[in-house]
Write a protein that holds these residues in place. Sequence first.
Motif, PDB file in Angstrom:
ATOM      1  N   LEU A 289      30.508  -3.693  61.225  1.00  0.00           N
ATOM      2  CA  LEU A 289      29.078  -3.478  61.451  1.00  0.00           C
ATOM      3  C   LEU A 289      28.614  -2.185  60.789  1.00  0.00           C
ATOM      4  O   LEU A 289      27.907  -1.358  61.379  1.00  0.00           O
ATOM      5  N   THR A 290      29.026  -2.020  59.542  1.00  0.00           N
ATOM      6  CA  THR A 290      28.630  -0.874  58.724  1.00  0.00           C
ATOM      7  C   THR A 290      28.282  -1.379  57.327  1.00  0.00           C
ATOM      8  O   THR A 290      28.639  -2.502  56.958  1.00  0.00           O
ATOM      9  N   PRO A 291      27.623  -0.546  56.522  1.00  0.00           N
ATOM     10  CA  PRO A 291      27.297  -0.979  55.158  1.00  0.00           C
ATOM     11  C   PRO A 291      28.516  -1.183  54.265  1.00  0.00           C
ATOM     12  O   PRO A 291      28.436  -1.898  53.267  1.00  0.00           O
ATOM     13  N   ASN A 292      29.638  -0.556  54.624  1.00  0.00           N
ATOM     14  CA  ASN A 292      30.844  -0.651  53.801  1.00  0.00           C
ATOM     15  C   ASN A 292      32.002  -1.199  54.628  1.00  0.00           C
ATOM     16  O   ASN A 292      32.774  -0.447  55.228  1.00  0.00           O
ATOM     17  N   VAL A 293      32.121  -2.525  54.661  1.00  0.00           N
ATOM     18  CA  VAL A 293      33.191  -3.161  55.429  1.00  0.00           C
ATOM     19  C   VAL A 293      34.531  -2.866  54.746  1.00  0.00           C
ATOM     20  O   VAL A 293      34.674  -3.073  53.530  1.00  0.00           O
ATOM     21  N   PRO A 294      35.525  -2.378  55.471  1.00  0.00           N
ATOM     22  CA  PRO A 294      36.815  -2.070  54.848  1.00  0.00           C
ATOM     23  C   PRO A 294      37.431  -3.314  54.204  1.00  0.00           C
ATOM     24  O   PRO A 294      37.327  -4.421  54.745  1.00  0.00           O
ATOM     25  N   PRO A 295      38.080  -3.162  53.048  1.00  0.00           N
ATOM     26  CA  PRO A 295      38.672  -4.320  52.368  1.00  0.00           C
ATOM     27  C   PRO A 295      39.764  -5.005  53.175  1.00  0.00           C
ATOM     28  O   PRO A 295      40.019  -6.197  52.998  1.00  0.00           O
ATOM     29  N   TRP A 296      40.414  -4.269  54.096  1.00  0.00           N
ATOM     30  CA  TRP A 296      41.500  -4.836  54.887  1.00  0.00           C
ATOM     31  C   TRP A 296      41.017  -5.558  56.145  1.00  0.00           C
ATOM     32  O   TRP A 296      41.810  -6.128  56.891  1.00  0.00           O
ATOM     33  N   HIS A 297      39.710  -5.548  56.388  1.00  0.00           N
ATOM     34  CA  HIS A 297      39.188  -6.099  57.638  1.00  0.00           C
ATOM     35  C   HIS A 297      39.484  -7.592  57.736  1.00  0.00           C
ATOM     36  O   HIS A 297      39.316  -8.339  56.760  1.00  0.00           O
ATOM     37  N   PRO A 298      39.928  -8.092  58.913  1.00  0.00           N
ATOM     38  CA  PRO A 298      40.298  -9.508  59.067  1.00  0.00           C
ATOM     39  C   PRO A 298      39.131 -10.476  59.194  1.00  0.00           C
ATOM     40  O   PRO A 298      39.337 -11.677  59.400  1.00  0.00           O
ATOM     41  N   ARG A 304      31.584 -11.486  56.908  1.00  0.00           N
ATOM     42  CA  ARG A 304      31.239 -10.396  55.992  1.00  0.00           C
ATOM     43  C   ARG A 304      29.820 -10.580  55.444  1.00  0.00           C
ATOM     44  O   ARG A 304      29.063  -9.610  55.328  1.00  0.00           O
ATOM     45  N   GLU A 305      29.481 -11.815  55.129  1.00  0.00           N
ATOM     46  CA  GLU A 305      28.139 -12.092  54.631  1.00  0.00           C
ATOM     47  C   GLU A 305      27.099 -11.827  55.717  1.00  0.00           C
ATOM     48  O   GLU A 305      26.019 -11.274  55.446  1.00  0.00           O
ATOM     49  N   ALA A 306      27.411 -12.219  56.954  1.00  0.00           N
ATOM     50  CA  ALA A 306      26.488 -11.951  58.062  1.00  0.00           C
ATOM     51  C   ALA A 306      26.296 -10.450  58.244  1.00  0.00           C
ATOM     52  O   ALA A 306      25.177  -9.975  58.489  1.00  0.00           O
ATOM     53  N   ALA A 307      27.386  -9.688  58.122  1.00  0.00           N
ATOM     54  CA  ALA A 307      27.293  -8.230  58.259  1.00  0.00           C
ATOM     55  C   ALA A 307      26.445  -7.638  57.127  1.00  0.00           C
ATOM     56  O   ALA A 307      25.658  -6.701  57.355  1.00  0.00           O
ATOM     57  N   ARG A 308      26.600  -8.165  55.907  1.00  0.00           N
ATOM     58  CA  ARG A 308      25.788  -7.683  54.779  1.00  0.00           C
ATOM     59  C   ARG A 308      24.305  -7.931  55.037  1.00  0.00           C
ATOM     60  O   ARG A 308      23.463  -7.056  54.822  1.00  0.00           O
ATOM     61  N   ARG A 309      24.007  -9.122  55.547  1.00  0.00           N
ATOM     62  CA  ARG A 309      22.616  -9.454  55.838  1.00  0.00           C
ATOM     63  C   ARG A 309      22.077  -8.612  56.993  1.00  0.00           C
ATOM     64  O   ARG A 309      20.896  -8.235  57.017  1.00  0.00           O
ATOM     65  N   GLN A 377      18.536 -10.364  66.507  1.00  0.00           N
ATOM     66  CA  GLN A 377      18.517 -10.905  65.152  1.00  0.00           C
ATOM     67  C   GLN A 377      19.883 -10.762  64.487  1.00  0.00           C
ATOM     68  O   GLN A 377      20.337 -11.667  63.779  1.00  0.00           O
ATOM     69  N   VAL A 378      20.552  -9.637  64.720  1.00  0.00           N
ATOM     70  CA  VAL A 378      21.888  -9.445  64.153  1.00  0.00           C
ATOM     71  C   VAL A 378      22.861 -10.454  64.750  1.00  0.00           C
ATOM     72  O   VAL A 378      23.644 -11.091  64.028  1.00  0.00           O
ATOM     73  N   ILE A 379      22.817 -10.610  66.062  1.00  0.00           N
ATOM     74  CA  ILE A 379      23.693 -11.584  66.721  1.00  0.00           C
ATOM     75  C   ILE A 379      23.464 -12.981  66.153  1.00  0.00           C
ATOM     76  O   ILE A 379      24.420 -13.726  65.871  1.00  0.00           O
ATOM     77  N   ALA A 380      22.215 -13.330  65.938  1.00  0.00           N
ATOM     78  CA  ALA A 380      21.885 -14.660  65.411  1.00  0.00           C
ATOM     79  C   ALA A 380      22.460 -14.865  64.014  1.00  0.00           C
ATOM     80  O   ALA A 380      22.843 -15.986  63.645  1.00  0.00           O
ATOM     81  N   LEU A 381      22.547 -13.795  63.223  1.00  0.00           N
ATOM     82  CA  LEU A 381      23.090 -13.902  61.871  1.00  0.00           C
ATOM     83  C   LEU A 381      24.555 -14.344  61.878  1.00  0.00           C
ATOM     84  O   LEU A 381      25.017 -14.982  60.932  1.00  0.00           O
ATOM     85  N   PHE A 382      25.280 -14.018  62.936  1.00  0.00           N
ATOM     86  CA  PHE A 382      26.697 -14.402  63.009  1.00  0.00           C
ATOM     87  C   PHE A 382      26.880 -15.869  63.425  1.00  0.00           C
ATOM     88  O   PHE A 382      27.973 -16.415  63.284  1.00  0.00           O
ATOM     89  N   GLY A 383      25.817 -16.497  63.910  1.00  0.00           N
ATOM     90  CA  GLY A 383      25.876 -17.923  64.229  1.00  0.00           C
ATOM     91  C   GLY A 383      27.034 -18.270  65.142  1.00  0.00           C
ATOM     92  O   GLY A 383      27.263 -17.603  66.162  1.00  0.00           O
ATOM     93  N   ASP A 384      27.816 -19.292  64.747  1.00  0.00           N
ATOM     94  CA  ASP A 384      28.929 -19.718  65.600  1.00  0.00           C
ATOM     95  C   ASP A 384      30.118 -18.769  65.529  1.00  0.00           C
ATOM     96  O   ASP A 384      31.126 -18.989  66.205  1.00  0.00           O
TER      97      ASP A 384
END
Length: 393
Positions: A289-298, A304-309, A377-384
């Motif tokens: 939940l930051t602008p720069n998601v770590p590359p190792w994140h599971p 990741r796309e939801a977090a970007r949005r 709105q953020v929660i909704a972006l993550f959908g299922d």
Amino acid sequence: MVVPLGSPQPVFALPPIDAIPDGEEDKPIEGVPLSEIGPMRLPEIVFGAATFSNTYNSDSTIASDIPVRTVRLALRYGINAFDTSPYYGPSEIVLGTALKVLELEYPRSSYRLMTKCGRYGFNQSEFDYSPATIRASIKRSLERLHTDYLDTVYLHDVEFVCTPVGPSSGNHLAALSDKSAEYGVAEGQEGKIWGPGDQTILNAVAELRRLQDEGVVKHVGISGYPLPTLLRLALLVLHTPPFKPLDVLLSYSHSNLQNCTITEFAEQFRGRAKIPQLLTASPLNMGLLTPNVPPWHPATPEMREAARRATKLCEDEQWEGGLPNIAVGYGFRKGGELSLPVVVGLSNPREVHESMRAWREIKGGKDKEKRIALEQQVIALFGDRFGWSWASP
């Protein structure tokens, strides 16, 4: 880098306290004082000292005066509980050095130390829950932290050691439904030892209890990621002689805008497993939940796309502090509602100020309606994928 037991320890030398800068950024901003919650009377914000490692900061930062200034500012705000681990590289050493420099202003009785044992590397082969290693690890932690007792010690990331039971990923609220037996948490399964890993957990808890009887450890607990596994092991401990519940439990990445299933599990931990003190960590969900998601994140590509949005959403709304502020504020509010202290990683004085600002905004209800609307709105972006837990291990 994790320092193996029995090997030479890094040394971090700091100048005398009067030689360390103490300017405006080192002073707390006046405002609502930090509250204490839960039976252990912990501050609502617990200092996450995993930041005092190469995973989050450079060697030059760790060896500078920044750690002691960060710890000092936190204490001035009332953030007087610290979470660390041998697994976090030199974290215990850096934290202990900082607290030693500050001991005249902040004696040992003025703060709580919470560390872990059993995990000494990234791979499962680098876990060691044997009683002898548990004891040796605690002895080393005492030396590193310049103390003769520890307020809390957790078995670190128990899911890597216990016997695997149930689905490893997905929405784990299923464990609280008619599928509870698949996770080993149905009524009647509480005292079942599913394999040698479970016995290893019990043996390690027993050793921590012996250290507790000796006065070295004040509170005994477990930590980890999958909530059903934490619940199953907590029930196992309670239903195994001497039939004593764990004192404390730490979960991470389950009280945030992508996954807040701790809401339902908290009642189980307290009611069924009889654990008096619960804590939660990582309201930023390990950086998702930051602008720069770590590359190792599971996280999955969809997450990741939801977090970007979500990041763009907060930018478009011109929210001060962006997605991280919304996420940390959400974690603080949920922590307050559930009486859960929140462990937050703090690297420098600026991050201490920002965390306190977010906490005060929640307490004061600043822009509450807009904040909650953004959260939804953020929660909704993550959908299922809202409520979805990745596999660990």
